[in-house]
Design an enzyme around this catalytic site. Structure first.
Site, PDB file in Angstrom:
ATOM      1  N   MET A  30      14.328   2.356  -6.413  1.00 14.40           N
ATOM      2  CA  MET A  30      14.416   3.744  -6.870  1.00 14.40           C
ATOM      3  C   MET A  30      15.364   4.523  -5.950  1.00 14.40           C
ATOM      4  O   MET A  30      15.369   5.760  -5.963  1.00 14.40           O
ATOM      5  CB  MET A  30      13.026   4.385  -6.900  1.00 14.40           C
ATOM      6  CG  MET A  30      12.115   3.668  -7.904  1.00 14.40           C
ATOM      7  SD  MET A  30      10.766   4.659  -8.543  1.00 14.40           S
ATOM      8  CE  MET A  30       9.888   5.060  -7.055  1.00 14.40           C
ATOM      9  N   GLY A  31      16.146   3.799  -5.147  1.00 17.23           N
ATOM     10  CA  GLY A  31      17.166   4.447  -4.324  1.00 17.23           C
ATOM     11  C   GLY A  31      16.618   5.074  -3.059  1.00 17.23           C
ATOM     12  O   GLY A  31      15.501   4.801  -2.637  1.00 17.23           O
ATOM     13  N   HIS A  34      16.542   2.642   2.752  1.00 14.90           N
ATOM     14  CA  HIS A  34      16.245   2.500   4.175  1.00 14.90           C
ATOM     15  C   HIS A  34      16.423   1.026   4.524  1.00 14.90           C
ATOM     16  O   HIS A  34      16.795   0.213   3.649  1.00 14.90           O
ATOM     17  CB  HIS A  34      14.837   3.025   4.493  1.00 14.90           C
ATOM     18  CG  HIS A  34      13.766   2.464   3.605  1.00 14.90           C
ATOM     19  ND1 HIS A  34      13.436   1.127   3.576  1.00 14.90           N
ATOM     20  CD2 HIS A  34      12.949   3.061   2.697  1.00 14.90           C
ATOM     21  CE1 HIS A  34      12.460   0.931   2.714  1.00 14.90           C
ATOM     22  NE2 HIS A  34      12.153   2.087   2.151  1.00 14.90           N
ATOM     23  N   HIS A  37      15.093  -1.669   2.097  1.00 19.78           N
ATOM     24  CA  HIS A  37      15.943  -1.989   0.940  1.00 19.78           C
ATOM     25  C   HIS A  37      17.119  -2.863   1.369  1.00 19.78           C
ATOM     26  O   HIS A  37      17.486  -3.816   0.680  1.00 19.78           O
ATOM     27  CB  HIS A  37      16.522  -0.710   0.323  1.00 19.78           C
ATOM     28  CG  HIS A  37      15.521   0.223  -0.264  1.00 19.78           C
ATOM     29  ND1 HIS A  37      15.223   1.436   0.301  1.00 19.78           N
ATOM     30  CD2 HIS A  37      14.753   0.128  -1.373  1.00 19.78           C
ATOM     31  CE1 HIS A  37      14.320   2.062  -0.450  1.00 19.78           C
ATOM     32  NE2 HIS A  37      14.012   1.285  -1.464  1.00 19.78           N
ATOM     33  N   ASP A 150       5.168  -2.974  -1.325  1.00 20.24           N
ATOM     34  CA  ASP A 150       4.400  -2.718  -2.546  1.00 20.24           C
ATOM     35  C   ASP A 150       3.795  -4.052  -2.979  1.00 20.24           C
ATOM     36  O   ASP A 150       4.243  -4.671  -3.951  1.00 20.24           O
ATOM     37  CB  ASP A 150       5.323  -2.164  -3.635  1.00 20.24           C
ATOM     38  CG  ASP A 150       5.904  -0.822  -3.240  1.00 20.24           C
ATOM     39  OD1 ASP A 150       5.181   0.173  -3.276  1.00 20.24           O
ATOM     40  OD2 ASP A 150       7.098  -0.786  -2.861  1.00 20.24           O
ATOM     41  N   ARG A 187       9.606   7.899   1.212  1.00 18.10           N
ATOM     42  CA  ARG A 187       8.821   9.142   1.317  1.00 18.10           C
ATOM     43  C   ARG A 187       8.635   9.590   2.772  1.00 18.10           C
ATOM     44  O   ARG A 187       8.219  10.731   3.007  1.00 18.10           O
ATOM     45  CB  ARG A 187       7.464   8.967   0.654  1.00 18.10           C
ATOM     46  CG  ARG A 187       7.549   8.848  -0.868  1.00 18.10           C
ATOM     47  CD  ARG A 187       6.184   8.748  -1.497  1.00 18.10           C
ATOM     48  NE  ARG A 187       6.220   8.841  -2.948  1.00 18.10           N
ATOM     49  CZ  ARG A 187       6.102   7.808  -3.778  1.00 18.10           C
ATOM     50  NH1 ARG A 187       5.971   6.586  -3.297  1.00 18.10           N
ATOM     51  NH2 ARG A 187       6.143   7.983  -5.074  1.00 18.10           N
TER      52      ARG A 187
HETATM   53  O1  PAF Z   1       9.405  -0.441  -5.986  1.00 21.22           O
HETATM   54  C1  PAF Z   1      10.143   0.331  -6.624  1.00 21.22           C
HETATM   55  O2  PAF Z   1      11.085   0.925  -6.086  1.00 21.22           O
HETATM   56  C2  PAF Z   1       9.885   0.560  -8.105  1.00 21.22           C
HETATM   57  O3  PAF Z   1       8.520   0.538  -8.386  1.00 21.22           O
HETATM   58  C3  PAF Z   1      10.657  -0.407  -9.022  1.00 21.22           C
HETATM   59  C4  PAF Z   1      10.260  -1.838  -8.808  1.00 21.22           C
HETATM   60  C5  PAF Z   1      12.150  -0.254  -8.787  1.00 21.22           C
HETATM   61  C6  PAF Z   1      10.381  -0.066 -10.488  1.00 21.22           C
HETATM   62  O4  PAF Z   1      10.732   1.227 -10.786  1.00 21.22           O
END
Ligand code: PAF
Length: 282
Positions: A30-31, A34, A37, A150, A187
Site C-alpha cells: 500500500m506504499g 520503509h 518493504h 502481517d 503507520r
Molecule cells: O499488506 C498490505 O500492504 C496490503 O494488505 C496488501 C497485501 C497490499 C493488500 O492491499
C-alpha cells in the site's frame, strides 16, 4: 522503471512477459515504503526476471471508522526508493479503476481470518483477499512476496492460493525492526515521541515471551501472566488482542508443543499497531 496505472495495460505487459518465458515476481504493497518493504523488494529481485511492486491503498480492506483517508501516501518518494531496488514496474492503479461502478465480487477466506485481526476488523481480510486475487490476475506473477509482519494476512493468502488453485507461490519474509525493536510500519510515522516509547512495549512483551519459551516455558497462562503487566502499565496503550496461535492454522493454543506464534495488536493513542514473533521451545 516503468510506472503503470492502467490495469489493462499492466495485464497486457504481464501476458507479453509470460509469452517470452519471463518469470514474474510481485510485491503487493500500500506504499509509503520503509525498510520492511525494501527488504521484500530486494528478496523479490532475486526470484525472477520481472519485478512488479503494486502500490494501492485498497478501500475494501478498511472499515468505515478506520484510517483509509489518513493512510500515508507519497508516490514520488516510493518510486525513487523502488527504482534503487531494481524494480521494473510500479503498478499504481486508482480505486475507480480497481472497483468500477457495478463491482460486486469478493473473495472470503473463512477460518484463518476469524480470530486475531479478523475479530476486530470484520471486513478486512475479505478486502485483502479480493484485491490480492485481482492483483494476481493483472500482474500474472509466478511468485508473490509478503511480509510476516502481517502474519495472518500471509497465512490467509497461502490458504487462498491453495483453495482456489491459483498458480502463484506465496512467500513470507521476516518482519524488519528498528534497532530498538519496534516493528516497522507505515503507520509509525504518526506516533509522537511519547507514543513511540509506549509502542516499544509491544516488541518488549514479545521478546520476553520468546526468551521464556527458549528457556522451556510452554504454558500460555504463565507467558501471558508475565507479559500482560508490561502492557497494562502503559496508560497510552489499549490492547486489542494478545494471542498464542498455531503457526499454520492460527488456532489458539493452551500450550506450546514445539513452536507457536505470539501475536499482538494494540492501539497506541489513535494508532493501531500489530506485531508477532515465533516462539520456539527447545
Ligand atoms: O499488506 C498490505 O500492504 C496490503 O494488505 C496488501 C497485501 C497490499 C493488500 O492491499
Amino acid at each position: 522503471m516503468q510506472i503503470v496505472t492502467d490495469p489493462a495495460a499492466m495485464q497486457q505487459l504481464a501476458f507479453t512477459w509470460r509469452d517470452q518465458g519471463g518469470r514474474i515476481v510481485l510485491v503487493p504493497t500500500m506504499g509509503y515504503f520503509h525498510e520492511g518493504h525494501l527488504s521484500l523488494m530486494a528478496y523479490g529481485r532475486g526470484q525472477g526476471d520481472h519485478l512488479v511492486v503494486s502500490i494501492f491503498v485498497n478501500p475494501t480492506q478498511f472499515g468505515p471508522q478506520e484510517d483509509l483517508d489518513r493512510y500515508p501516501r507519497d508516490l514520488e518518494r516510493d518510486c525513487d526508493l523502488a527504482a534503487k531496488q531494481g524494480v521494473d514496474v510500479i503498478f499504481a492503479p486508482n480505486a475507480e479503476q480497481m472497483y468500477p461502478p457495478g463491482y460486486q465480487t469478493f473473495v472470503e477466506v473463512t477460518e484463518v481470518t476469524r480470530g486475531l485481526c479478523g475479530a476486530s476488523r470484520p471486513i478486512h481480510f475479505r478486502g485483502v483477499a479480493t484485491v490480492v486475487l485481482k492483483l494476481f490476475n493483472l500482474v500474472q506473477p509466478h511468485v508473490a512476496v509478503f511480509g510476516e509482519k502481517d502474519y495472518q494476512q500471509l497465512i490467509a493468502m497461502q490458504r487462498m492460493v491453495a483453495d482456489l488453485n491459483v498458480p502463484v507461490t506465496v512467500i513470507g519474509r521476516p518482519l524488519v525492526r528498528e534497532a530498538d525493536g519496534l516493528a516497522l510500519s507505515s503507520r509509525n510515522v504518526y506516533l509522537n515521541p511519547e507514543e513511540r516509547r509506549t509502542a516499544l512495549k509491544l516488541s518488549q512483551a514479545l521478546f520476553l515471551a520468546r526468551d521464556m519459551a527458549a528457556q522451556g516455558e510452554r504454558s500460555r497462562e504463565r507467558l501471558f501472566a508475565a507479559i500482560t503487566p508490561l502492557l497494562d502499565a502503559e496508560p497510552l496503550l489499549r490492547l486489542d488482542y494478545l494471542s498464542l496461535v498455531d503457526n499454520h492454522t492460527l488456532a489458539e493454543l493452551p500450550t506450546i508443543q514445539h513452536t507457536a506464534r505470539l501475536a499482538i495488536a494494540a492501539y497506541v493513542g489513535q494508532i493501531r499497531l500489530i506485531d508477532n514473533i515465533l516462539l520456539e521451545v527447545p
